[in-house]
Design a protein around this motif. Structure first.
Motif, mmCIF file in Angstrom:
data_model
loop_
_atom_site.group_PDB
_atom_site.id
_atom_site.type_symbol
_atom_site.label_atom_id
_atom_site.label_comp_id
_atom_site.label_asym_id
_atom_site.label_seq_id
_atom_site.Cartn_x
_atom_site.Cartn_y
_atom_site.Cartn_z
ATOM 1 N N LEU A 1 0.824 -1.200 0.000
ATOM 2 C CA LEU A 1 0.000 0.000 0.000
ATOM 3 C C LEU A 1 0.864 1.258 0.000
ATOM 4 O O LEU A 1 0.577 2.230 -0.714
ATOM 5 C CB LEU A 1 -0.919 -0.014 1.216
ATOM 6 C CG LEU A 1 -1.965 1.098 1.327
ATOM 7 C CD1 LEU A 1 -2.865 1.103 0.106
ATOM 8 C CD2 LEU A 1 -2.794 0.917 2.591
ATOM 9 N N ALA A 2 1.940 1.246 0.776
ATOM 10 C CA ALA A 2 2.856 2.390 0.796
ATOM 11 C C ALA A 2 3.465 2.613 -0.584
ATOM 12 O O ALA A 2 3.595 3.759 -1.043
ATOM 13 C CB ALA A 2 3.950 2.163 1.833
ATOM 14 N N GLY A 3 3.842 1.534 -1.253
ATOM 15 C CA GLY A 3 4.416 1.640 -2.588
ATOM 16 C C GLY A 3 3.454 2.273 -3.587
ATOM 17 O O GLY A 3 3.853 3.114 -4.411
ATOM 18 N N LEU A 4 2.178 1.890 -3.528
ATOM 19 C CA LEU A 4 1.181 2.468 -4.428
ATOM 20 C C LEU A 4 1.035 3.978 -4.218
ATOM 21 O O LEU A 4 0.953 4.752 -5.181
ATOM 22 C CB LEU A 4 -0.170 1.794 -4.199
ATOM 23 C CG LEU A 4 -0.469 0.537 -5.022
ATOM 24 C CD1 LEU A 4 -1.784 -0.075 -4.564
ATOM 25 C CD2 LEU A 4 -0.522 0.842 -6.504
ATOM 26 N N LEU A 5 1.005 4.393 -2.963
ATOM 27 C CA LEU A 5 0.830 5.815 -2.663
ATOM 28 C C LEU A 5 2.061 6.629 -3.085
ATOM 29 O O LEU A 5 1.927 7.747 -3.609
ATOM 30 C CB LEU A 5 0.539 5.997 -1.178
ATOM 31 C CG LEU A 5 -0.792 5.383 -0.708
ATOM 32 C CD1 LEU A 5 -0.953 5.538 0.797
ATOM 33 C CD2 LEU A 5 -1.974 5.993 -1.451
ATOM 34 N N VAL A 6 3.253 6.086 -2.855
ATOM 35 C CA VAL A 6 4.478 6.759 -3.304
ATOM 36 C C VAL A 6 4.479 6.882 -4.827
ATOM 37 O O VAL A 6 4.823 7.930 -5.388
ATOM 38 C CB VAL A 6 5.729 5.996 -2.818
ATOM 39 C CG1 VAL A 6 6.990 6.535 -3.501
ATOM 40 C CG2 VAL A 6 5.872 6.109 -1.311
ATOM 41 N N PHE A 7 4.066 5.815 -5.506
ATOM 42 C CA PHE A 7 4.037 5.819 -6.967
ATOM 43 C C PHE A 7 3.067 6.879 -7.488
ATOM 44 O O PHE A 7 3.360 7.583 -8.463
ATOM 45 C CB PHE A 7 3.634 4.435 -7.478
ATOM 46 C CG PHE A 7 3.892 4.223 -8.938
ATOM 47 C CD1 PHE A 7 5.092 3.682 -9.382
ATOM 48 C CD2 PHE A 7 2.940 4.574 -9.880
ATOM 49 C CE1 PHE A 7 5.325 3.487 -10.735
ATOM 50 C CE2 PHE A 7 3.169 4.386 -11.231
ATOM 51 C CZ PHE A 7 4.367 3.840 -11.660
ATOM 52 N N ALA A 8 1.911 7.003 -6.832
ATOM 53 C CA ALA A 8 0.929 7.992 -7.262
ATOM 54 C C ALA A 8 1.479 9.411 -7.121
ATOM 55 O O ALA A 8 1.357 10.237 -8.041
ATOM 56 C CB ALA A 8 -0.353 7.838 -6.444
ATOM 57 N N CYS A 9 2.095 9.708 -5.991
ATOM 58 C CA CYS A 9 2.653 11.055 -5.765
ATOM 59 C C CYS A 9 3.795 11.349 -6.741
ATOM 60 O O CYS A 9 3.901 12.453 -7.283
ATOM 61 C CB CYS A 9 3.149 11.176 -4.322
ATOM 62 S SG CYS A 9 1.833 11.113 -3.079
ATOM 63 N N ALA A 10 4.649 10.353 -6.959
ATOM 64 C CA ALA A 10 5.776 10.546 -7.874
ATOM 65 C C ALA A 10 5.297 10.763 -9.305
ATOM 66 O O ALA A 10 5.869 11.571 -10.051
ATOM 67 C CB ALA A 10 6.710 9.336 -7.811
ATOM 68 N N SER A 11 4.237 10.057 -9.707
ATOM 69 C CA SER A 11 3.695 10.234 -11.057
ATOM 70 C C SER A 11 3.172 11.646 -11.247
ATOM 71 O O SER A 11 3.345 12.253 -12.317
ATOM 72 C CB SER A 11 2.582 9.214 -11.311
ATOM 73 O OG SER A 11 3.084 7.891 -11.300
ATOM 74 N N LEU B 1 11.686 8.472 -7.674
ATOM 75 C CA LEU B 1 10.640 8.213 -6.675
ATOM 76 C C LEU B 1 9.623 7.199 -7.196
ATOM 77 O O LEU B 1 9.112 6.378 -6.426
ATOM 78 C CB LEU B 1 9.947 9.521 -6.300
ATOM 79 C CG LEU B 1 10.819 10.543 -5.562
ATOM 80 C CD1 LEU B 1 10.049 11.844 -5.338
ATOM 81 C CD2 LEU B 1 11.307 9.971 -4.231
ATOM 82 N N GLN B 2 9.337 7.257 -8.490
ATOM 83 C CA GLN B 2 8.470 6.222 -9.073
ATOM 84 C C GLN B 2 9.102 4.841 -8.915
ATOM 85 O O GLN B 2 8.420 3.860 -8.589
ATOM 86 C CB GLN B 2 8.244 6.496 -10.556
ATOM 87 C CG GLN B 2 7.149 7.490 -10.863
ATOM 88 C CD GLN B 2 6.837 7.515 -12.349
ATOM 89 O OE1 GLN B 2 7.746 7.610 -13.197
ATOM 90 N NE2 GLN B 2 5.576 7.430 -12.689
ATOM 91 N N GLY B 3 10.406 4.764 -9.153
ATOM 92 C CA GLY B 3 11.104 3.490 -8.994
ATOM 93 C C GLY B 3 11.048 2.989 -7.569
ATOM 94 O O GLY B 3 10.917 1.775 -7.328
ATOM 95 N N LEU B 4 11.127 3.908 -6.601
ATOM 96 C CA LEU B 4 11.005 3.534 -5.193
ATOM 97 C C LEU B 4 9.636 2.925 -4.917
ATOM 98 O O LEU B 4 9.528 1.872 -4.272
ATOM 99 C CB LEU B 4 11.226 4.769 -4.314
ATOM 100 C CG LEU B 4 10.890 4.626 -2.825
ATOM 101 C CD1 LEU B 4 11.749 3.549 -2.172
ATOM 102 C CD2 LEU B 4 11.043 5.958 -2.101
ATOM 103 N N GLY B 5 8.584 3.578 -5.397
ATOM 104 C CA GLY B 5 7.243 3.040 -5.191
ATOM 105 C C GLY B 5 7.071 1.681 -5.822
ATOM 106 O O GLY B 5 6.515 0.757 -5.217
ATOM 107 N N ALA B 6 7.568 1.520 -7.056
ATOM 108 C CA ALA B 6 7.460 0.240 -7.739
ATOM 109 C C ALA B 6 8.234 -0.860 -7.009
ATOM 110 O O ALA B 6 7.790 -2.007 -6.925
ATOM 111 C CB ALA B 6 7.973 0.371 -9.172
#
Length: 459
Positions: A79-89, A107-112
């Motif tokens: 869930l944390a990864g999805l939220l980080v990915f959304a913000c980075a996008s 940051l997208q790579g971190l979320g993924a």
């Protein structure tokens, strides 16, 4: 039984959405490279960083993402990864310059890296039966294949209608829907109560991977004899050696080297790396070729890739049934032979051949890419204890993403360093063909050894 099936369906939908945006973001960016370059002022090296900032971070942090999921819970990390990915996008979509865009891609790579290995852990727990798990992984890969197929065309359409920034902003609502669905998935009890993290191993992995890719990208621009490149090569080599030494001595390593005692595990990781390298490397090269050498628009480029990407989706969905019928041994070998056949045909690129001659080679390459990944994934996950599923999934995806990062760096360097462009393309195609044959050989030998001496039933 019905409750179990409903839960499995819920897990599969939630995890498939995350995989869709991860793969979509890999393929959708390539067709927008020329507009990004024109808007932000970038050369080929800058475009390589736009692509590789994501894949490099993804690859270097995947192992920690899997280990973190094993320690504090796969659902929480996912869930944390999805939220980080959304913000980075969102940050990618509003980036004012190339530097901010590259940081946002990191940051997208971190979320993924947080969400992908944990998605496989959730599937591993929801589908305890090996055959069901293989089918679920095949479905997950199939959704990724659909995203790959839709990515170039969607990227071309979005760029044509709304501009290149829209290709990143489209991820935000998808990620948020995925996060909502994840709240309805049961938590998975942490498989490892040890909360310590392998910080030294993680830092060394970042240094080794980052220095290696930086040398490959910047070497073509600065010159291979430049002092900076030589220093970078020394740092990369020292980083890899130190990483292996540190991981071999730690009680809870980020990368358990003991995993590689299994021929099935080692072969799965290796063929995933090779497949990622040749597929994404050629994908990057072809994107620049269509837009630069042939002056095609992003929409035309997206349409040109359809015979390739549609076959990735078909191969991904067919992989599970083919795996059950023929076994991973034959399936992966056949996939790499198809790779070799398709890449050999792409030599026509160097002769400025008509598009139809190029398109004839795409189905073989796309179908091969589609069947190899889920077959290798299912084999690797069967060879790993469930308590270490997150780490195992991290190794597999790290191998694939490392291959993708190296592929973009290597093929981009060939395109920059070897002139005229048709000579660089010819070398790249020959390299891809040779690596395809190597992948088939390594997989065949490793599976034969596993069957003879370990009695492996992973295939």
């Amino acid at each position: 039984m019905n409750d179990e099936r409903e839960y499995q369906k819920r897990v599969l939908i939630a995890t498939s959405l995350s995989y869709v945006i991860v793969i979509l973001d890999t393929s959708i960016v390539n067709v927008a490279l020329e507009p990004v370059a024109a808007s932000l002022g970038s050369d080929i090296a800058g475009l390589q960083w736009v692509v590789n900032a994501y894949t490099l971070t993804f690859a270097s942090l995947l192992l920690s993402g899997g280990a973190l999921g094993d320690r504090i819970g796969a659902k929480t990390v996912y869930l944390a990864g999805l939220l980080v990915f959304a913000c980075a996008s969102a940050l990618c979509g509003f980036a004012p310059d190339l530097q901010i865009l590259v940081v946002a891609r990191v940051l997208q790579g971190l979320g993924a890296a947080l969400l992908v290995p944990c998605s496989l852990t959730l599937i591993n727990h929801a589908f305890p039966v090996a055959r069901q798990r293989a089918s679920a992984i095949g479905m997950l890969a199939g959704c990724g294949g659909i995203a790959m197929a839709a990515g170039p065309l969607a990227g071309g359409l979005l760029t044509h209608l709304l501009g290149w920034r829209s290709i990143f902003l489209v991820n935000v609502p998808i990620a948020l829907i995925g996060a909502w669905l994840t709240t309805r998935v049961d938590s998975v009890r942490p498989a490892n109560s040890d909360k310590s993290m392998d910080v030294a191993g993680q830092l060394l992995a970042i240094v080794a991977l980052g220095a290696s890719v930086a040398v490959l990208i910047e070497g073509a621009k600065l010159g291979w004899q430049a002092a900076t490149i030589r220093v970078g090569a020394v740092i990369a080599l020292a980083g890899w050696v130190a990483f292996v030494l540190v991981e071999g001595k730690r009680k809870q390593p980020m990368l358990p080297l003991g995993f590689f005692r299994s021929p099935v595990f080692s072969a799965s990781a290796f063929v995933s790396l090779i497949s990622g390298l040749i597929f994404y490397g050629l994908f990057f090269l072809l994107s620049l070729y269509f837009q630069s050498a042939r002056a095609w628009s992003p929409l035309q480029t997206g349409l040109a890739f359809l015979p390739l990407t549609v076959m990735v989706a078909i191969g991904s969905f067919a992989s599970g049934a083919l795996n059950r019928t023929y076994g991973a041994h034959r399936l992966v070998c056949a996939g790499f032979l198809l790779y070799a056949l398709g890449f050999a045909g792409l030599v026509a690129l160097a002769d400025d051949a008509p598009y139809w001659r190029i398109a004839l080679c795409f189905p073989a390459v796309g179908f091969a890419a589609g069947v190899i990944s889920p077959a290798a994934t299912a084999a690797l996950m069967t060879a790993v204890d469930k308590a270490r599923a997150g780490v195992g999934a991290g190794v597999l995806n790290a191998s694939r993403q490392t291959g993708a990062a190296f592929g973009v760096a290597i093929f981009g360097a060939l395109m920059s360093a070897i002139q005229p462009i048709d000579a660089g393309i010819r070398v790249a195609v020959y390299l891809a063909t040779g690596l395809s044959l190597l992948g088939a050989l390594v997989w065949s030998v490793a599976l034969a050894v596993a069957t003879r001496y370990a009695g492996s039933d992973a295939c």
